[in-house]
Design a protein around this motif. Structure first.
Motif, PDB file in Angstrom:
ATOM      1  N   LEU A  25       0.821  -1.214   0.000  1.00 60.58           N
ATOM      2  CA  LEU A  25       0.000   0.000   0.000  1.00 60.58           C
ATOM      3  C   LEU A  25       0.853   1.261   0.000  1.00 60.58           C
ATOM      4  O   LEU A  25       0.326   2.356  -0.099  1.00 60.58           O
ATOM      5  CB  LEU A  25      -0.887   0.046   1.257  1.00 60.58           C
ATOM      6  CG  LEU A  25      -2.207  -0.704   1.285  1.00 60.58           C
ATOM      7  CD1 LEU A  25      -1.999  -2.178   1.045  1.00 60.58           C
ATOM      8  CD2 LEU A  25      -2.902  -0.483   2.601  1.00 60.58           C
ATOM      9  N   LYS A  34      -0.158 -15.137  -0.615  1.00 65.18           N
ATOM     10  CA  LYS A  34      -1.484 -15.507  -1.113  1.00 65.18           C
ATOM     11  C   LYS A  34      -1.382 -16.427  -2.321  1.00 65.18           C
ATOM     12  O   LYS A  34      -2.357 -17.053  -2.712  1.00 65.18           O
ATOM     13  CB  LYS A  34      -2.282 -14.256  -1.465  1.00 65.18           C
ATOM     14  CG  LYS A  34      -2.608 -13.480  -0.217  1.00 65.18           C
ATOM     15  CD  LYS A  34      -3.473 -12.281  -0.479  1.00 65.18           C
ATOM     16  CE  LYS A  34      -3.779 -11.625   0.859  1.00 65.18           C
ATOM     17  NZ  LYS A  34      -4.529 -10.406   0.754  1.00 65.18           N
ATOM     18  N   PHE A  42      -6.715  -6.800   7.396  1.00 70.16           N
ATOM     19  CA  PHE A  42      -5.961  -6.017   6.414  1.00 70.16           C
ATOM     20  C   PHE A  42      -6.983  -5.372   5.466  1.00 70.16           C
ATOM     21  O   PHE A  42      -7.163  -5.798   4.343  1.00 70.16           O
ATOM     22  CB  PHE A  42      -5.019  -6.947   5.664  1.00 70.16           C
ATOM     23  CG  PHE A  42      -3.896  -6.243   4.945  1.00 70.16           C
ATOM     24  CD1 PHE A  42      -3.698  -4.885   5.077  1.00 70.16           C
ATOM     25  CD2 PHE A  42      -3.029  -6.972   4.139  1.00 70.16           C
ATOM     26  CE1 PHE A  42      -2.662  -4.250   4.420  1.00 70.16           C
ATOM     27  CE2 PHE A  42      -1.993  -6.347   3.476  1.00 70.16           C
ATOM     28  CZ  PHE A  42      -1.816  -4.987   3.620  1.00 70.16           C
ATOM     29  N   LEU A  49      -7.356  -2.790   3.561  1.00 68.46           N
ATOM     30  CA  LEU A  49      -7.099  -2.274   2.215  1.00 68.46           C
ATOM     31  C   LEU A  49      -6.276  -3.230   1.366  1.00 68.46           C
ATOM     32  O   LEU A  49      -6.056  -2.982   0.189  1.00 68.46           O
ATOM     33  CB  LEU A  49      -6.393  -0.915   2.299  1.00 68.46           C
ATOM     34  CG  LEU A  49      -7.256   0.211   2.858  1.00 68.46           C
ATOM     35  CD1 LEU A  49      -6.422   1.439   3.130  1.00 68.46           C
ATOM     36  CD2 LEU A  49      -8.390   0.546   1.901  1.00 68.46           C
ATOM     37  N   GLY A  50      -5.814  -4.338   1.977  1.00 71.17           N
ATOM     38  CA  GLY A  50      -4.959  -5.230   1.205  1.00 71.17           C
ATOM     39  C   GLY A  50      -5.545  -6.620   1.065  1.00 71.17           C
ATOM     40  O   GLY A  50      -4.864  -7.542   0.637  1.00 71.17           O
ATOM     41  N   ASP A  51      -6.826  -6.780   1.432  1.00 68.59           N
ATOM     42  CA  ASP A  51      -7.435  -8.102   1.406  1.00 68.59           C
ATOM     43  C   ASP A  51      -8.639  -8.049   0.473  1.00 68.59           C
ATOM     44  O   ASP A  51      -9.541  -7.233   0.662  1.00 68.59           O
ATOM     45  CB  ASP A  51      -7.872  -8.469   2.834  1.00 68.59           C
ATOM     46  CG  ASP A  51      -8.311  -9.917   2.931  1.00 68.59           C
ATOM     47  OD1 ASP A  51      -8.847 -10.428   1.927  1.00 68.59           O
ATOM     48  OD2 ASP A  51      -8.113 -10.513   3.993  1.00 68.59           O
ATOM     49  N   ASN A  52      -8.634  -8.923  -0.527  1.00 66.57           N
ATOM     50  CA  ASN A  52      -9.720  -8.905  -1.505  1.00 66.57           C
ATOM     51  C   ASN A  52     -11.100  -9.066  -0.873  1.00 66.57           C
ATOM     52  O   ASN A  52     -12.086  -8.582  -1.393  1.00 66.57           O
ATOM     53  CB  ASN A  52      -9.505 -10.013  -2.540  1.00 66.57           C
ATOM     54  CG  ASN A  52      -8.600  -9.550  -3.666  1.00 66.57           C
ATOM     55  OD1 ASN A  52      -8.726  -8.421  -4.120  1.00 66.57           O
ATOM     56  ND2 ASN A  52      -7.686 -10.392  -4.099  1.00 66.57           N
ATOM     57  N   LEU A 109      -2.528  -5.698  -4.451  1.00 65.71           N
ATOM     58  CA  LEU A 109      -3.124  -6.841  -3.757  1.00 65.71           C
ATOM     59  C   LEU A 109      -4.627  -6.952  -3.992  1.00 65.71           C
ATOM     60  O   LEU A 109      -5.199  -8.027  -3.835  1.00 65.71           O
ATOM     61  CB  LEU A 109      -2.870  -6.730  -2.250  1.00 65.71           C
ATOM     62  CG  LEU A 109      -1.477  -7.131  -1.763  1.00 65.71           C
ATOM     63  CD1 LEU A 109      -1.358  -6.853  -0.285  1.00 65.71           C
ATOM     64  CD2 LEU A 109      -1.209  -8.597  -2.046  1.00 65.71           C
ATOM     65  N   GLN A 165      -7.912  -7.543  -8.090  1.00 67.89           N
ATOM     66  CA  GLN A 165      -8.928  -8.523  -8.457  1.00 67.89           C
ATOM     67  C   GLN A 165     -10.335  -8.035  -8.103  1.00 67.89           C
ATOM     68  O   GLN A 165     -11.274  -8.248  -8.856  1.00 67.89           O
ATOM     69  CB  GLN A 165      -8.620  -9.809  -7.700  1.00 67.89           C
ATOM     70  CG  GLN A 165      -9.084 -11.043  -8.397  1.00 67.89           C
ATOM     71  CD  GLN A 165      -8.820 -12.240  -7.510  1.00 67.89           C
ATOM     72  OE1 GLN A 165      -7.887 -12.278  -6.717  1.00 67.89           O
ATOM     73  NE2 GLN A 165      -9.665 -13.237  -7.643  1.00 67.89           N
TER      74      GLN A 165
END
Lengths: 557, 297
Positions: A300, A523, B149, B151-154, B241, B244
């Motif tokens: 980020l 991931k 997370f 802002l970083g987790d779909n 990240l 998607q």
């Protein structure tokens, strides 16, 4: 009879309006019939004066004094008096939010008069390419060979790739604007006070670097708890190949630089992100992420964000340009009074290899209108700048600065006064010059810094400038930077965007960033890299590679 | 003809704005031809090469285009629903507060975030929602769960985007609904009270029916933005990240059309968005006319 008269008047009015409009439009090009260029057209001073028309995108922070403007100021007066060159502004615009490029594009599509000379900065490189392709500007190669001074030619030859972006079918279509070299190359900045307290030496290999990062985190000399320390502050939000908080050297240790075109062993260009070295670099980064050596939010973080923990005093190492001690690192002592940042070299990988991305030595391009009557006048102007302003040994009228009372001033005994003591205030009058930044010789700045780093007193104008206006670690950082001159690799593709790039490159960049970040964050497995390379090649990467190499072989001829 | 004699001054007064409309809204529509061209500024509309539907083909040939359109629709529709629902409920609740000063203060406070730019807010949110940031410290001390997370987790990104957008914007629509509430005839409430209706019953039978037409207007107007999932917000918050689930049409246009100067491609996507939005507005307008008896024309 009455009706007829009215009709006649109307008709005349319309015709006049029509012819006026024609004048306002492309009318001027017709009387620009090239006057035969005689052998001794080039002069040190033109009498009667000749005119160079240009257009300006004015930096919004640029200031003027004594009621001057970009159209009429100390620099335009100087050019007229000294060189007999009348600089005529067709238009100017305050360059916010790309206003200059917009106005230039509008002028181009509405067929307005094009300037004799225009300088386009690198931020508008697409515009520069479009202008070249518009066919309104002339080939400059022969003019440069004929009129440019030795100082300018020598400066140009310092970067053999400088012309590359502006070559069309072997013809040089624009003169690159030279900038100081190595400006965006990076070193590692490390907290020397932490190293001292731990009794450790600056790391020179990746293994040593890991030991240092581990000590910074788990045995922090300032007593910070491990979860508060960022041993290595880097970010991937925009790119893995950037300027501050840049991770590209980690891949460099394994023999490749991501997101740029590198020269392969066979002399062709290959895209760094799909080379096998990337896989090793990625698994290293993943390991560091798991151990907490790099920021948890690295995906980020953009460049400026990576400097925050460094300034706050919680980061141990940050990659960045040699001038970083001037900004932003000088603020660290406000938060941690005994913090000391020192520049160190890029550590080598397991095979003793290190690479960092290089810097283009150009920051724009000068285009010359096909219909310009006296192209030699531009060279008179720029030659003077190269000989007297850019040349560090020059003793002429610019030895203290450009214009007295504008960007420098002298006291009664003839010494320069600090710039905040200039009567009426300092203005950056070098920006008034016809070509951005006047003239710069790529290596001049590094040479000046190296001289200072070796203990010499500042003598020339440039040396005094870097000594007073740059951070105090800057000369030393420049020395560190230049000690690894051979590991600097600039992006070798500088040509216009190719057809496949236009339609495919964004998707390729997207899957690249996505895959790399997902691997680092655990991931996706590390083998996702192999799948990515397959997809990259089949989704257009192979086409792009082919076009890039077509371009590369076309300029190599 | 007779009426024209009487009304011609009005037509003349209307003329300047009609000319403006033609000049600045309809004439530039000619630029749509760029969508079917490989547009080069120096060649102009007439000289640029015609490429038919190539620009549209590029859009759909990309492996991720369906995903991008889908992301846009999901984020935009959820934003649309919650940006209608939350202010609606909030306005009714706020209206129940009898102390005018308190009501006004709250109204102003919730309206304030509307004026913050996403550039600033993006920076604040990245800090606030960091895994060791303020939000996660509260969550882990209250619920005792692992940090999220955001802002970083779909799985969390869309949620974060929608909640933060609603938080920023709901004060704006609240004001519109409050204005509508202020316009309800007090005699209705007095009569209902006489008949023994509770506050709840009054809300159900007087307040809500009275402001439904305004909700229909706000909703119909918002539909025009159904393919605008909020460029400023996404651009400042997204990262590799969450491509998607977070990459939308506008960020995609920014990267391909604006950064590369591909005007034809950008116009093609703009046209595509306009056509879809137009269809949705017409459908919504029909629905509003049918069920809420609301008509603009």
């Amino acid at each position: 009879m009455g009706m007829k008269r009215i009709a006649a008047v109307l008709l005349t009015t319309m015709l006049t309006a029509g012819s006026l409009a024609a004048c306002g439009g492309g009318g001027t090009s017709s009387n620009g019939a090239a006057s035969a260029t005689t052998e001794n057209a080039y002069k040190e001073k033109y009498d009667p004066p000749v005119t160079i028309s240009t257009v300006w995108g004015v930096d919004p922070t640029l200031q003027f004094k004594n009621g001057e403007s970009i159209e009429n100021n100390v620099a335009t007066k100087w050019a007229k008096d000294k060189l007999g060159i009348d600089i005529k502004s067709l238009w100017s615009v305050t360059d916010t939010n790309g206003a200059f490029a917009t106005k230039m594009r509008l002028a181009m599509s509405s067929g307005q008069e094009m300037p004799d000379v225009v300088t386009i900065g690198d931020t508008d490189s697409q515009l520069a390419q479009d202008l070249i392709d518009s066919g309104m500007f002339s080939e400059v190669g022969p003019l440069f060979d004929k009129y440019a001074s030795d100082t300018w030619k020598k400066a140009m030859s310092q970067d053999p790739n400088a012309w590359n972006p502006y070559i069309r079918e072997g013809k040089k279509m624009g003169i690159p604007v030279l900038d100081y070299a190595y400006n965006h190359d990076y070193v590692l900045w490390i907290r020397q006070d932490w190293l001292n307290k731990l009794g450790m030496k600056a790391p020179t290999t990746m293994d040593e670097l890991e030991k240092v990062m581990d000590a910074f985190k788990n045995k922090n000399p300032d007593g910070l708890s491990p979860d508060k320390v960022v041993p290595l502050s880097i970010g991937f939000k925009t790119s893995m190949n950037t300027w501050m908080g840049d991770p590209s050297w980690i891949f460099g240790a394994y023999g490749t630089l991501p997101q740029q075109w590198n020269v392969a062993a066979d002399g062709t260009l290959q895209y760094g992100s799909v080379q096998p070295g990337m896989k090793e670099g990625l698994s290293k980064l993943k390991e560091w992420f798991d151990k907490g050596y790099i920021p948890k939010e690295a995906a980020l973080w953009d460049e400026n964000k990576t400097s925050e923990p460094a300034v706050a005093g919680t980061a141990g190492i940050i990659p960045g340009p040699y001038w970083m001690s001037g900004w932003p690192l000088q603020d660290t002592v406000k938060n941690v009074p005994d913090a000391v940042w020192k520049p160190i070299t890029i550590p080598v990988g397991p095979n003793g290899k290190a690479m960092r991305h290089g810097t283009s030595t150009t920051n724009g391009v000068i285009l010359i209108n096909k219909n310009m009557k006296h192209p030699e006048a531009l060279f008179t102007y720029e030659n003077y700048m190269f000989d007297n302003l850019a040349n560090p040994d020059a003793k002429g009228e610019f030895k203290n600065g450009l214009f007295k009372g504008y960007d420098y001033d002298l006291d009664a005994s003839g010494n320069t006064v600090p710039i905040d003591k200039i009567p009426g205030g300092y203005v950056n009058s070098v920006r008034y010059l016809l070509v951005r930044d006047g003239a710069r010789i790529p290596n001049a700045q590094m040479d000046a810094l190296l001289k200072l780093a070796n203990g010499s007193k500042p003598e020339t104008r440039l040396e005094r400038d870097v000594a007073t206006n740059y951070g105090k670690e800057t000369p030393e950082a420049a020395k560190v930077l230049m000690s690894q001159k051979d590991i600097s690799f600039p992006d070798m593709f500088t040509g216009p965007t190719t057809q496949s790039m236009k339609t495919k490159m964004d998707y390729l960049n997207k899957i690249e960033s996505q895959t790399f970040n997902e691997i680092i964050y655990g991931k996706s497995p590390i083998d996702a890299f192999d799948t990515f390379v397959q997809t990259w090649k089949s989704s257009g990467g192979d086409d792009v590679t082919k076009e890039v190499n077509d371009w590369y072989s076309s300029i190599k001829k | 003809m007779k009426t024209l004699k009487k009304t011609w001054p009005f037509h003349v007064m209307l003329l300047p704005s009609m000319i403006f409309l033609l000049l600045f809204s309809y004439l530039p529509m000619g630029g749509i031809v760029m969508a079917f061209q490989n547009y080069k500024p120096w060649l102009g509309f007439t000289g640029s090469e015609w490429v038919g539907l190539d620009n549209f083909r590029y859009l759909f040939e990309r492996q991720d285009s369906v995903q991008v359109i889908w992301n846009t629709l999901i984020i935009a529709v959820l934003k649309l629903i919650f940006n209608l629902l939350v202010p609606f409920v909030f306005a009714i609740l706020l209206n129940e507060i009898r102390r005018v000063k308190l009501q006004r203060t709250i109204q102003t406070l919730v309206y304030l975030p509307h004026f913050l730019s996403w550039v600033i807010l993006g920076g604040i949110l990245i800090d606030l929602l960091a895994t060791d940031g303020f939000a996660n410290r509260i969550i882990s001390s209250v619920f005792g769960i692992q940090p999220i997370f955001f802002l970083g987790d779909n799985d969390w990104f869309r949620f974060t985007v929608i909640v933060s957008d609603v938080w920023k914007e709901f004060g704006y629509n609240t004001i519109i609904f409050l204005a509508a509430l202020a316009g309800i005839n007090p005699a209705l409430y007095e009569a209902a009270e006489m008949d023994g209706a509770t506050r709840w019953k009054q809300t159900i039978h007087i307040t809500i029916p009275a402001i439904i037409p305004i909700a229909a207007v706000v909703g119909t107007l918002a539909l025009g933005n159904v393919l605008n999932a909020g460029f400023d917000q996404i651009f400042n918050l997204y990262n590799p990240l969450v491509y998607q689930k977070g990459d939308i049409i506008d960020t995609f246009v920014y990267r391909t059309a604006i950064l590369n100067g591909e005007m034809g491609f950008g116009t093609a996507i703009g046209l595509f968005k306009s056509v879809i939005s137009m269809i949705l507005i017409l459908l919504a307008y029909r629905a509003a006319a049918k069920w809420a008896n609301y008509r603009i024309f």
